[in-house]
Design a protein around this motif. Structure first.
Motif, PDB file in Angstrom:
ATOM      1  N   PRO A   1       0.801  -1.242   0.000  1.00  0.00           N
ATOM      2  CA  PRO A   1       0.000   0.000   0.000  1.00  0.00           C
ATOM      3  C   PRO A   1       0.822   1.274   0.000  1.00  0.00           C
ATOM      4  O   PRO A   1       0.307   2.331  -0.347  1.00  0.00           O
ATOM      5  N   PHE A   2       2.120   1.192   0.346  1.00  0.00           N
ATOM      6  CA  PHE A   2       2.938   2.393   0.444  1.00  0.00           C
ATOM      7  C   PHE A   2       3.420   2.908  -0.911  1.00  0.00           C
ATOM      8  O   PHE A   2       3.971   4.011  -0.982  1.00  0.00           O
ATOM      9  N   PHE A   3       3.251   2.137  -1.973  1.00  0.00           N
ATOM     10  CA  PHE A   3       3.689   2.604  -3.291  1.00  0.00           C
ATOM     11  C   PHE A   3       2.736   2.230  -4.428  1.00  0.00           C
ATOM     12  O   PHE A   3       2.790   2.811  -5.505  1.00  0.00           O
ATOM     13  N   LEU A   4       1.841   1.240  -4.206  1.00  0.00           N
ATOM     14  CA  LEU A   4       1.040   0.719  -5.314  1.00  0.00           C
ATOM     15  C   LEU A   4       0.022   1.736  -5.832  1.00  0.00           C
ATOM     16  O   LEU A   4      -0.243   1.788  -7.040  1.00  0.00           O
ATOM     17  N   SER A   5      -0.561   2.542  -4.968  1.00  0.00           N
ATOM     18  CA  SER A   5      -1.529   3.550  -5.426  1.00  0.00           C
ATOM     19  C   SER A   5      -0.880   4.519  -6.406  1.00  0.00           C
ATOM     20  O   SER A   5      -1.456   4.851  -7.446  1.00  0.00           O
ATOM     21  N   ALA A   6       0.324   4.974  -6.077  1.00  0.00           N
ATOM     22  CA  ALA A   6       1.042   5.884  -6.976  1.00  0.00           C
ATOM     23  C   ALA A   6       1.369   5.191  -8.298  1.00  0.00           C
ATOM     24  O   ALA A   6       1.240   5.790  -9.371  1.00  0.00           O
ATOM     25  N   ALA A   7       1.772   3.920  -8.224  1.00  0.00           N
ATOM     26  CA  ALA A   7       2.109   3.176  -9.449  1.00  0.00           C
ATOM     27  C   ALA A   7       0.883   3.003 -10.341  1.00  0.00           C
ATOM     28  O   ALA A   7       0.970   3.173 -11.565  1.00  0.00           O
ATOM     29  N   LEU A   8      -0.254   2.674  -9.752  1.00  0.00           N
ATOM     30  CA  LEU A   8      -1.479   2.512 -10.535  1.00  0.00           C
ATOM     31  C   LEU A   8      -1.900   3.835 -11.168  1.00  0.00           C
ATOM     32  O   LEU A   8      -2.317   3.877 -12.332  1.00  0.00           O
ATOM     33  N   TYR A   9      -1.788   4.917 -10.412  1.00  0.00           N
ATOM     34  CA  TYR A   9      -2.176   6.228 -10.939  1.00  0.00           C
ATOM     35  C   TYR A   9      -1.278   6.644 -12.104  1.00  0.00           C
ATOM     36  O   TYR A   9      -1.756   7.140 -13.127  1.00  0.00           O
ATOM     37  N   LEU A  10       0.012   6.429 -11.956  1.00  0.00           N
ATOM     38  CA  LEU A  10       0.950   6.814 -13.004  1.00  0.00           C
ATOM     39  C   LEU A  10       0.872   5.916 -14.226  1.00  0.00           C
ATOM     40  O   LEU A  10       1.313   6.297 -15.321  1.00  0.00           O
ATOM     41  N   SER A  11       0.316   4.707 -14.057  1.00  0.00           N
ATOM     42  CA  SER A  11       0.174   3.809 -15.209  1.00  0.00           C
ATOM     43  C   SER A  11      -0.894   4.277 -16.193  1.00  0.00           C
ATOM     44  O   SER A  11      -0.929   3.832 -17.333  1.00  0.00           O
ATOM     45  N   LEU A  12      -1.808   5.158 -15.741  1.00  0.00           N
ATOM     46  CA  LEU A  12      -2.917   5.702 -16.529  1.00  0.00           C
ATOM     47  C   LEU A  12      -3.974   4.637 -16.845  1.00  0.00           C
ATOM     48  O   LEU A  12      -5.164   4.867 -16.666  1.00  0.00           O
ATOM     49  N   ILE A  13      -3.559   3.471 -17.319  1.00  0.00           N
ATOM     50  CA  ILE A  13      -4.521   2.421 -17.681  1.00  0.00           C
ATOM     51  C   ILE A  13      -5.294   1.948 -16.440  1.00  0.00           C
ATOM     52  O   ILE A  13      -6.507   1.759 -16.487  1.00  0.00           O
ATOM     53  N   PHE A  14      -4.568   1.773 -15.333  1.00  0.00           N
ATOM     54  CA  PHE A  14      -5.189   1.274 -14.105  1.00  0.00           C
ATOM     55  C   PHE A  14      -5.391   2.378 -13.074  1.00  0.00           C
ATOM     56  O   PHE A  14      -5.565   2.097 -11.897  1.00  0.00           O
ATOM     57  N   ALA A  15      -5.357   3.630 -13.522  1.00  0.00           N
ATOM     58  CA  ALA A  15      -5.470   4.751 -12.587  1.00  0.00           C
ATOM     59  C   ALA A  15      -6.798   4.746 -11.837  1.00  0.00           C
ATOM     60  O   ALA A  15      -6.872   5.199 -10.693  1.00  0.00           O
ATOM     61  N   VAL A  16      -7.844   4.222 -12.477  1.00  0.00           N
ATOM     62  CA  VAL A  16      -9.163   4.217 -11.837  1.00  0.00           C
ATOM     63  C   VAL A  16      -9.158   3.371 -10.563  1.00  0.00           C
ATOM     64  O   VAL A  16      -9.960   3.608  -9.649  1.00  0.00           O
ATOM     65  N   PHE A  17      -8.244   2.390 -10.461  1.00  0.00           N
ATOM     66  CA  PHE A  17      -8.198   1.513  -9.287  1.00  0.00           C
ATOM     67  C   PHE A  17      -7.134   1.937  -8.279  1.00  0.00           C
ATOM     68  O   PHE A  17      -6.824   1.167  -7.357  1.00  0.00           O
ATOM     69  N   SER A  18      -6.576   3.115  -8.424  1.00  0.00           N
ATOM     70  CA  SER A  18      -5.532   3.573  -7.504  1.00  0.00           C
ATOM     71  C   SER A  18      -5.999   3.741  -6.051  1.00  0.00           C
ATOM     72  O   SER A  18      -5.171   3.650  -5.147  1.00  0.00           O
TER      73      SER A  18
END
Length: 294
Positions: A60-77
Motif C-alpha cells: 500500500p505504500f507505493f502501489l496507489s502511486a504506481a497505478l495512478y501513473l500507469s494511466l490504464i489502471f489509474a481508476v483503481f488507484s
C-alpha cells in the motif's frame, strides 16, 4: 528463534487438538511420526510467511502511486489505500497516503498530486470509513462522490485565493483554446474518421456555442466520472472481499446481479425533467446536469 518456537508450538497444538476432538479417527503412531518436529520444514514455512507478510504490508505504500501513473489502471488507484485502512489501521493508512503523495510529487509534480489526492486519496479514505461504519452501498457511493466534489471545489477555491485568479475565466480560456485547436484541425479529423462529420460541421458553424455547451455540461461530466471511479473500486473491493468485508456487510457473492436502483431515485429525475421543459435559464442548466447524473 521466537518465530521458530511459536511455529513448533502451533503445529504441536494443532496435533493435540486433533487428538482431543477425534481420538478414534487418528492413528497415534502416524501422528507421532509426522513432521510436527520437522524443524527445517517449519523454518522454511516461517520464512515464507514472513516474506509474504512484509510484501503485503509494503504494497500500500507505493502501489496507489504506481497505478495512478500507469494511466490504464489509474481508476483503481484508491484500492491499496482502502486495504491499508481496513487491514492495517488508520495510522498505517495515513502513512501510506503520505508515501504515495510523496512519490507523485517527486515524479509528476504538484498538479498531478492534487489530481491524485482528489481521485485516489479522498475516495479511499471515505470508502474505508463508510465500510467500517457498515453503511449501505448506496450511501457509501453517494458520500464518496460528494466528498470528491467537495475536495475539488475546496482545492479550486484555495488555488484561486492564493494566486488571485478567477477559475471560471481560466476554465473558459482553456476550453476556448481546445475548441479553437479542434476547429483548426477539422480537415485532419475528417480524414481520420475519429469524429463524425456532423459534429465537426456544427463545430465549424459556431465554435462559441460548442464552448458554452462544454462549459454547461462539464459539472455533470465530472460528477459521472467520480461516480464511475467510486463504483468501480467498490465493486472490485467487494469482489475480492478484502478482510472479509462482504461478510461483515452480510452481502451474498451475487448481490449485484439482483441489485436495482432504489425507487426514490426516480423523483430527482422527474424534477430535473420538469425544469428542462419549462426552460428557466440557470435553473434549466442545473437541471440538465442533474438529469444526466440521475
Amino acid at each position: 528463534a521466537r518465530f521458530k518456537r511459536l511455529a513448533r508450538f502451533k503445529a504441536l497444538g494443532e496435533r493435540i487438538q486433533v487428538f482431543v476432538e477425534a481420538p478414534g479417527s487418528v492413528d497415534k503412531q502416524t501422528a507421532l511420526e509426522s513432521n510436527v518436529f520437522d524443524q527445517p520444514a517449519i523454518e522454511r514455512s516461517g520464512r515464507r510467511h514472513r516474506r509474504l507478510f512484509r510484501l503485503v504490508v509494503a504494497v500500500p505504500f507505493f502501489l496507489s502511486a504506481a497505478l495512478y501513473l500507469s494511466l490504464i489502471f489509474a481508476v483503481f488507484s484508491p484500492l491499496p489505500i482502502v486495504y491499508a485502512f481496513l487491514r492495517l489501521g488508520r495510522v498505517v493508512g495515513a502513512v501510506a497516503i503520505l508515501t504515495n503523495l510523496a512519490l507523485i510529487v517527486i515524479i509528476s509534480g504538484r498538479t498531478n498530486t492534487a489530481v491524485f489526492f482528489i481521485l485516489s486519496v479522498v475516495p479511499a479514505v471515505t470508502m474505508a470509513e463508510c465500510l467500517k461504519l457498515k453503511l449501505k452501498l448506496e450511501w457509501n457511493t453517494l458520500i464518496c462522490t460528494g466528498m470528491m466534489l467537495f475536495a475539488s471545489l475546496a482545492l479550486l477555491v484555495s488555488y484561486s485565493y492564493k494566486f488571485q485568479v478567477n477559475p471560471i475565466k481560466r476554465l473558459d480560456t482553456f476550453v476556448g483554446g481546445v475548441v479553437d485547436q479542434l476547429a483548426e484541425r477539422v480537415e485532419t479529423y475528417k480524414a481520420s474518421g475519429a469524429v463524425s462529420s456532423k459534429d465537426l460541421e456544427k463545430l465549424l458553424i459556431d465554435p462559441e456555442i460548442t464552448k458554452k455547451n462544454i462549459l454547461f455540461e462539464l459539472p455533470s461530466a465530472v460528477t459521472i466520472t467520480f461516480f464511475i471511479i467510486v463504483v468501480s473500486n467498490l465493486l472490485l473491493l467487494l469482489r475480492l472481499n478484502f478482510v472479509g468485508i462482504r461478510n461483515s456487510l452480510k452481502l451474498a457473492p451475487g448481490f449485484f446481479k439482483k441489485w436495482r436502483v432504489p425507487d426514490h431515485m426516480v423523483w430527482p429525475t422527474i424534477a430535473a425533467g420538469f425544469f428542462l421543459v419549462i426552460d428557466i435559464k440557470i435553473v434549466s442548466e442545473i437541471a440538465l446536469n442533474l438529469f444526466k447524473v440521475f
